[in-house]
Write a protein that holds these residues in place. Structure first.
Motif, short mmCIF file in Angstrom:
data_model
loop_
_atom_site.label_atom_id
_atom_site.label_comp_id
_atom_site.label_asym_id
_atom_site.label_seq_id
_atom_site.Cartn_x
_atom_site.Cartn_y
_atom_site.Cartn_z
N ILE A 22 0.86 -1.19 0.00
CA ILE A 22 0.00 0.00 0.00
C ILE A 22 0.89 1.24 0.00
N SER A 23 0.60 2.18 -0.86
CA SER A 23 1.36 3.42 -0.92
C SER A 23 1.16 4.22 0.36
N PRO A 24 2.22 4.87 0.85
CA PRO A 24 2.06 5.72 2.02
C PRO A 24 0.99 6.80 1.81
N LEU A 25 0.80 7.26 0.59
CA LEU A 25 -0.20 8.29 0.32
C LEU A 25 -1.61 7.78 0.61
N ASP A 26 -1.84 6.49 0.38
CA ASP A 26 -3.15 5.91 0.65
C ASP A 26 -3.42 5.76 2.14
N LEU A 66 -1.16 7.86 8.69
CA LEU A 66 -0.04 8.78 8.51
C LEU A 66 -0.56 10.19 8.29
N ALA A 67 0.23 11.15 8.73
CA ALA A 67 -0.04 12.54 8.39
C ALA A 67 0.38 12.76 6.95
N ALA A 68 -0.22 13.71 6.28
CA ALA A 68 0.06 13.97 4.86
C ALA A 68 1.54 14.25 4.63
N GLU A 69 2.15 15.04 5.50
CA GLU A 69 3.56 15.39 5.34
C GLU A 69 4.45 14.16 5.45
N GLU A 70 4.17 13.30 6.43
CA GLU A 70 4.96 12.09 6.61
C GLU A 70 4.76 11.14 5.42
N ALA A 71 3.54 11.02 4.94
CA ALA A 71 3.25 10.16 3.80
C ALA A 71 4.00 10.64 2.56
#
Length: 182
Positions: free
Chosen positions: A151-155, A162-167
């Protein structure tokens, strides 16, 4: 021989700087009995698409002799030349006679085609030792694998893991080199 779930991971490198860190991490995982590297290859593809292959592995000499070049056989690289391709075809035919479904063209993955020209890839065939008890428990309960994938970190942002910045940082880390291929 019982074997745990096996995964082929293909890692791309625009300008590889293999200095042992990846093999050292695989060795650490092996020592903890988390994974076993069944086979590992470095594939270099020049600007014209010509391929050069070398083994990358933390296998013991006995394991290497026992397993041979499994990644090459799996992706049709034919490291053992024509004899290796014939052996692979014979084994696939024997499995089909026994009712085992082998890969067909519709399910084939062109691993070498996915490697951009003028780059390199590490192909790791890994057995997940940690998953054996879980897999066996699932089978005893009547379950089976339908599908899997990373799974992509963005998902993971959308579900709150995850927070958006960390993703974004993790996504960039996982895909940064790929951006240079386009």
């Amino acid at each position: 021989m019982s074997i745990g779930p096996v995964q082929l991971i293909v890692l791309g490198f625009k300008h590889p700087n293999f200095h042992g860190e990846v093999i050292a991490e695989l060795e650490r995982l092996r020592q903890s009995d988390t994974v076993r590297v069944i086979d590992a290859l470095a594939v270099y593809k020049d600007a014209d698409g010509e391929v050069e292959v070398e083994h990358l592995s933390n296998l013991t000499q006995e394991e290497a002799i026992e397993l041979g070049s499994k990644v090459g056989a799996l992706i049709g690289l034919g490291i053992d030349g024509e004899a290796g391709l014939i052996t692979g075809a014979e084994r696939g035919a024997e499995a089909a006679v026994d009712g085992v479904a082998v890969f067909d063209d519709a399910r084939a993955w062109d691993v070498l085609g996915d490697i951009p020209n003028d780059s390199a890839a590490a192909l790791l065939l890994i057995e997940h030792h940690w998953a054996v008890p879980l897999r066996d428990a699932i089978a005893r309960a009547g379950g089976f694998r339908l599908s899997d994938g990373f799974i992509s970190p963005l998902d993971l942002v959308g579900i709150g893991l995850l927070a958006a910045e960390e993703a974004e940082v993790l996504h960039d880390l996982e895909t940064a080199a790929a951006a240079n291929y386009n």
